[in-house]
Design an enzyme around this catalytic site. Structure first.
Site, PDB file in Angstrom:
ATOM      1  N   ASP A  88      19.195 -66.819  -1.340  1.00 55.23           N
ATOM      2  CA  ASP A  88      18.590 -65.830  -0.440  1.00 55.23           C
ATOM      3  C   ASP A  88      17.091 -66.062  -0.362  1.00 55.23           C
ATOM      4  OD1 ASP A  88      21.043 -64.673  -0.122  1.00 55.23           O
ATOM      5  OD2 ASP A  88      20.528 -62.744  -1.014  1.00 55.23           O
ATOM      6  N   LYS A 145      22.870 -62.874   7.758  1.00 57.94           N
ATOM      7  CA  LYS A 145      23.866 -61.817   7.575  1.00 57.94           C
ATOM      8  C   LYS A 145      23.980 -60.920   8.803  1.00 57.94           C
ATOM      9  CE  LYS A 145      23.230 -61.404   2.526  1.00 57.94           C
ATOM     10  NZ  LYS A 145      24.555 -61.872   2.088  1.00 57.94           N
ATOM     11  N   GLY A 179      22.568 -57.464  -5.994  1.00 57.66           N
ATOM     12  CA  GLY A 179      21.309 -56.816  -6.326  1.00 57.66           C
ATOM     13  C   GLY A 179      21.239 -56.203  -7.703  1.00 57.66           C
ATOM     14  N   GLY A 230      25.385 -60.812  -8.287  1.00 60.54           N
ATOM     15  CA  GLY A 230      24.958 -60.553  -9.662  1.00 60.54           C
ATOM     16  C   GLY A 230      24.639 -61.780 -10.485  1.00 60.54           C
ATOM     17  N   GLY A 243      21.335 -64.358  -4.944  1.00 60.94           N
ATOM     18  CA  GLY A 243      20.570 -63.469  -4.088  1.00 60.94           C
ATOM     19  C   GLY A 243      19.237 -63.106  -4.698  1.00 60.94           C
ATOM     20  N   SER A 244      19.199 -61.967  -5.375  1.00 67.52           N
ATOM     21  CA  SER A 244      17.946 -61.459  -5.944  1.00 67.52           C
ATOM     22  C   SER A 244      17.535 -62.210  -7.202  1.00 67.52           C
ATOM     23  CB  SER A 244      18.109 -59.968  -6.266  1.00 67.52           C
ATOM     24  OG  SER A 244      18.745 -59.288  -5.214  1.00 67.52           O
TER      25      SER A 244
END
Length: 293
Positions: free
Chosen positions: A23, A80, A152, A213, A234-235
């Protein structure tokens, strides 16, 4: 790409196998991801951790952000769209993104239908928690599947749960006598022909990545050991202390997931990981994985 046949679209997704999709929210982050060895980037306005913290309605990213990332990236760019929001998907397709993620990270736009992905030229990736969800998305035209996990959170437990659930149900299906497959398909809410194909092949008919995650090289390597074809992060990268170093380490971990000595080496001195969230502290109605059906 003149014709978006399912064979062509799944073939494009196959090219990402063994890779890491990251991301990114800026062109600078896209370059960091590319230099770290990412096989693709996901263009976003906010990473899932920020979407979760902000609350409210999360929508498709501003096309300007997506376009700026597309202009600097030489690897595939994903973006997305909200679940069921076929107009957001058409906008992204018209912009020339390489893949669209019909994502539970964004607020669903339709509480009854997912996007009919068969009519699009661009390939789609969709999340799942079990074999039934995976096969329903594939029947709608998804060319790639990923675990939903719990985005997240920096907590891999839900991605592990969803991966194991899919694998367990595939093994269960493969062990069934053929005469019992129609009833299995009915209970799963999945098309019979796809259940028969999974039973024949012993796996999903499309690429299956881990997502939701994943925060460390060890997390990424574990998902590969569980049978995933690659990893979305992602994060976990750009919410950490040293994003460039962590990004490189996660790419190396996915490539060399069986080399535990190397995993130990690349896990050293990566800076602070993102702050994690224990899943049990998230109220049921606020869990992103519960979006979609």
């Amino acid at each position: 790409m003149e014709q978006g046949t399912i064979r062509l679209k799944t073939g494009l997704a196959e090219m990402l196998k063994g890779g890491v999709i990251m991301d990114v929210t800026t062109p600078e982050q896209a370059k960091i991801a590319e230099e770290a060895g990412a096989c693709a980037v996901m263009a976003l306005e906010r990473v899932p951790a920020d979407i979760r913290a902000a609350g409210g309605v999360a929508r498709m990213a501003d096309p300007t952000i997506v376009k700026k990332i597309m202009e600097v990236a030489t690897i595939p760019v994903m973006a997305k769209a909200r679940i069921g929001h076929f107009v957001e998907a058409r906008i992204l397709e018209s912009m020339g993104v390489d893949y669209i993620d019909e994502s539970e990270v964004l607020t669903p736009a339709d509480d009854k239908y997912h996007i009919d992905k068969r009519d699009f030229t661009v390939p789609f990736v969709c999340g799942c928690r079990n074999l039934g969800e995976a096969l329903r998305r594939i029947a709608e035209g998804a060319a790639m599947i990923r675990t939903k996990g719990e985005p997240g959170t920096g907590n891999v437990v839900e991605a592990v749960r969803h991966c194991r659930q899919v694998m367990d149900e595939v093994r269960m299906l493969c062990a069934l006598p053929e005469a019992e497959v129609p009833n299995f398909a009915k209970e799963m809410g999945a098309p019979l022909e796809l259940c028969l194909l999974v039973r024949k092949e012993g796996r999903l008919p499309v690429v299956n990545f881990a997502a939701g995650g994943i925060a460390t090289p060890a997390d990424a390597a574990m998902m590969m050991h569980l049978g995933c074809d690659g990893v979305f992060v992602g994060s976990g990268i750009f919410k950490s202390g040293d994003p460039a170093k962590r990004a490189r380490a996660i790419v190396q971990a996915v490539t060399n997931y069986k080399d535990f000595a190397l995993l130990a080496e690349i896990s050293r001195d990566l800076g602070e990981p993102m702050v994690g969230i224990e899943i049990s502290t998230i109220p049921s109605g606020e869990r992103m994985q519960e979006r979609g059906w």
